[in-house]
Design a protein around this motif. Structure first.
Motif, PDB file in Angstrom:
ATOM      1  N   GLY A  19      22.119   6.864  57.960  1.00  0.00           N
ATOM      2  CA  GLY A  19      22.973   8.023  58.113  1.00  0.00           C
ATOM      3  C   GLY A  19      22.209   9.282  58.454  1.00  0.00           C
ATOM      4  N   GLY A  20      20.902   9.177  58.611  1.00  0.00           N
ATOM      5  CA  GLY A  20      20.120  10.338  59.009  1.00  0.00           C
ATOM      6  C   GLY A  20      19.303  10.929  57.876  1.00  0.00           C
ATOM      7  N   SER A 108      34.222   0.177  63.714  1.00  0.00           N
ATOM      8  CA  SER A 108      34.753   1.515  63.443  1.00  0.00           C
ATOM      9  C   SER A 108      34.830   1.776  61.939  1.00  0.00           C
ATOM     10  CB  SER A 108      36.120   1.701  64.098  1.00  0.00           C
ATOM     11  OG  SER A 108      37.058   0.801  63.553  1.00  0.00           O
ATOM     12  N   GLY A 109      35.130   0.752  61.154  1.00  0.00           N
ATOM     13  CA  GLY A 109      35.144   0.907  59.692  1.00  0.00           C
ATOM     14  C   GLY A 109      33.770   1.225  59.145  1.00  0.00           C
ATOM     15  N   MET A 110      32.762   0.550  59.664  1.00  0.00           N
ATOM     16  CA  MET A 110      31.386   0.795  59.230  1.00  0.00           C
ATOM     17  C   MET A 110      30.949   2.214  59.599  1.00  0.00           C
ATOM     18  SD  MET A 110      27.971  -1.419  60.132  1.00  0.00           S
ATOM     19  CE  MET A 110      27.939  -0.960  61.846  1.00  0.00           C
ATOM     20  N   SER A 111      31.320   2.647  60.778  1.00  0.00           N
ATOM     21  CA  SER A 111      30.961   3.996  61.218  1.00  0.00           C
ATOM     22  C   SER A 111      31.643   5.055  60.362  1.00  0.00           C
ATOM     23  CB  SER A 111      31.341   4.191  62.681  1.00  0.00           C
ATOM     24  OG  SER A 111      30.670   3.249  63.488  1.00  0.00           O
ATOM     25  N   SER A 112      32.869   4.803  59.945  1.00  0.00           N
ATOM     26  CA  SER A 112      33.609   5.759  59.118  1.00  0.00           C
ATOM     27  C   SER A 112      33.059   5.856  57.701  1.00  0.00           C
ATOM     28  CB  SER A 112      35.083   5.361  59.044  1.00  0.00           C
ATOM     29  OG  SER A 112      35.656   5.352  60.320  1.00  0.00           O
ATOM     30  N   ALA A 113      32.376   4.830  57.234  1.00  0.00           N
ATOM     31  CA  ALA A 113      31.872   4.810  55.858  1.00  0.00           C
ATOM     32  C   ALA A 113      30.567   5.585  55.679  1.00  0.00           C
ATOM     33  CB  ALA A 113      31.669   3.367  55.408  1.00  0.00           C
ATOM     34  N   VAL A 114      29.904   5.928  56.753  1.00  0.00           N
ATOM     35  CA  VAL A 114      28.600   6.575  56.650  1.00  0.00           C
ATOM     36  C   VAL A 114      28.700   7.982  56.055  1.00  0.00           C
ATOM     37  CG1 VAL A 114      26.653   7.468  57.988  1.00  0.00           C
ATOM     38  CG2 VAL A 114      27.555   5.207  58.479  1.00  0.00           C
ATOM     39  N   LEU A 115      29.633   8.790  56.513  1.00  0.00           N
ATOM     40  CA  LEU A 115      29.735  10.176  56.043  1.00  0.00           C
ATOM     41  C   LEU A 115      29.998  10.298  54.547  1.00  0.00           C
ATOM     42  CD1 LEU A 115      31.524  12.088  58.916  1.00  0.00           C
ATOM     43  CD2 LEU A 115      29.244  12.466  58.011  1.00  0.00           C
ATOM     44  N   PRO A 116      30.944   9.564  53.974  1.00  0.00           N
ATOM     45  CA  PRO A 116      31.137   9.691  52.527  1.00  0.00           C
ATOM     46  C   PRO A 116      29.920   9.254  51.712  1.00  0.00           C
ATOM     47  CG  PRO A 116      33.011   8.574  53.516  1.00  0.00           C
ATOM     48  CD  PRO A 116      31.984   8.737  54.574  1.00  0.00           C
ATOM     49  N   VAL A 117      29.234   8.224  52.154  1.00  0.00           N
ATOM     50  CA  VAL A 117      28.044   7.758  51.433  1.00  0.00           C
ATOM     51  C   VAL A 117      26.959   8.835  51.456  1.00  0.00           C
ATOM     52  CG1 VAL A 117      26.177   6.066  51.452  1.00  0.00           C
ATOM     53  CG2 VAL A 117      28.529   5.310  51.741  1.00  0.00           C
ATOM     54  N   GLY A 119      27.438  12.013  51.866  1.00  0.00           N
ATOM     55  CA  GLY A 119      27.924  13.125  51.057  1.00  0.00           C
ATOM     56  C   GLY A 119      27.721  12.907  49.563  1.00  0.00           C
ATOM     57  N   VAL A 120      27.979  11.695  49.096  1.00  0.00           N
ATOM     58  CA  VAL A 120      27.782  11.382  47.679  1.00  0.00           C
ATOM     59  C   VAL A 120      26.304  11.458  47.317  1.00  0.00           C
ATOM     60  CG1 VAL A 120      27.908   9.510  45.979  1.00  0.00           C
ATOM     61  CG2 VAL A 120      29.889  10.040  47.396  1.00  0.00           C
ATOM     62  N   MET A 121      25.440  10.937  48.172  1.00  0.00           N
ATOM     63  CA  MET A 121      24.003  10.983  47.897  1.00  0.00           C
ATOM     64  C   MET A 121      23.509  12.425  47.830  1.00  0.00           C
ATOM     65  SD  MET A 121      22.641   7.762  50.143  1.00  0.00           S
ATOM     66  CE  MET A 121      20.985   7.730  49.513  1.00  0.00           C
ATOM     67  N   LEU A 125      21.958  14.491  44.482  1.00  0.00           N
ATOM     68  CA  LEU A 125      20.696  15.224  44.529  1.00  0.00           C
ATOM     69  C   LEU A 125      20.909  16.694  44.171  1.00  0.00           C
ATOM     70  CD1 LEU A 125      17.665  15.063  45.229  1.00  0.00           C
ATOM     71  CD2 LEU A 125      18.281  15.686  47.557  1.00  0.00           C
ATOM     72  N   THR A 126      21.987  17.288  44.666  1.00  0.00           N
ATOM     73  CA  THR A 126      22.285  18.685  44.357  1.00  0.00           C
ATOM     74  C   THR A 126      22.530  18.872  42.861  1.00  0.00           C
ATOM     75  OG1 THR A 126      23.242  18.992  46.549  1.00  0.00           O
ATOM     76  CG2 THR A 126      23.848  20.603  44.864  1.00  0.00           C
ATOM     77  N   TRP A 127      23.325  17.988  42.274  1.00  0.00           N
ATOM     78  CA  TRP A 127      23.585  18.086  40.836  1.00  0.00           C
ATOM     79  C   TRP A 127      22.296  17.943  40.037  1.00  0.00           C
ATOM     80  CZ3 TRP A 127      26.716  20.184  37.667  1.00  0.00           C
ATOM     81  CH2 TRP A 127      26.696  19.835  36.323  1.00  0.00           C
ATOM     82  N   ASP A 128      21.434  17.034  40.467  1.00  0.00           N
ATOM     83  CA  ASP A 128      20.148  16.835  39.793  1.00  0.00           C
ATOM     84  C   ASP A 128      19.316  18.120  39.831  1.00  0.00           C
ATOM     85  OD1 ASP A 128      18.259  15.206  38.422  1.00  0.00           O
ATOM     86  OD2 ASP A 128      17.156  14.935  40.305  1.00  0.00           O
TER      87      ASP A 128
END
Length: 189
Positions: A19-20, A108-117, A119-121, A125-128
């Motif tokens: 995801g970059g 297309s489903g796999m591509s759509s799942a990248v952004l939420p993952v 974002g959660v990661m 890290l931000t909360w930590d």
């Protein structure tokens, strides 16, 4: 041994950071701070802030700096190689596969799942970092800096790099004032 560890650390974070760059930051943090203990959390957050302020991909900037710090010039080249080359090879393979199957619903489903993952990661890290900053600033200082930062970036439209540079300058200036006061107290005692 150290060069091998540098390669393994950045190879893993580069290969698993799907995801970059932003999705690889928690992985780099785990390798650098938790697994190999090359840096403390505070040092890592400083490197992350500086890497965010500079142009270019964040993962390679962090790999280059950490590699140089741990293993010198050879460590820097090693970390950059471990971060970049396997990713390029995988991109070529995955893009070939995706192009061949671009009309399938699972692509297309796999591509759509990248952004939420990603974002959660980043949220984890931000909360930590928020929890760890409580130790040095307290909850009130942490919440105040967080709120002011959101207002400056979202409402005033100021670029995050300018905010990061201002916060770094403030921390450096307040740190040098604190050292001067401690030195003056030590001389008087």
């Amino acid at each position: 041994m150290k060069q091998r560890d540098i390669f393994i650390a950045f190879f893993r974070s580069g290969m698993l950071g799907f995801g970059g760059g932003p999705s690889a930051i928690p992985l780099v943090h785990r390798e650098v701070v938790v697994t190999y203990k090359w840096m403390s959390d505070e040092e890592f957050s400083d490197v992350l802030a500086l890497a965010n302020a500079l142009p270019g991909p964040i993962n390679t900037k962090m790999a280059g700096y950490v590699g140089w710090r741990v293993g010198g010039f050879a460590g820097m080249l090693n970390a950059l190689f471990a971060t970049s080359v396997p990713t390029v090879i995988l991109m070529i393979l995955f893009l070939s596969l995706l192009t061949a199957h671009k009309d399938k619903p699972w692509v297309s489903g796999m591509s759509s799942a990248v952004l939420p993952v990603a974002g959660v990661m980043m949220g984890i890290l931000t909360w930590d970092f928020i929890v760890k900053s409580r130790k040095s600033l307290g909850w009130m200082g942490t919440v105040l800096i967080l709120a002011v930062s959101v207002i400056i970036m979202e409402l005033l439209g100021i670029h995050p790099a300018i905010l990061i540079a201002a916060l770094l300058a403030t921390a450096l200036l307040s740190g040098s004032k604190g050292r001067k006061k401690r030195q003056e107290k030590g001389v008087q005692a």
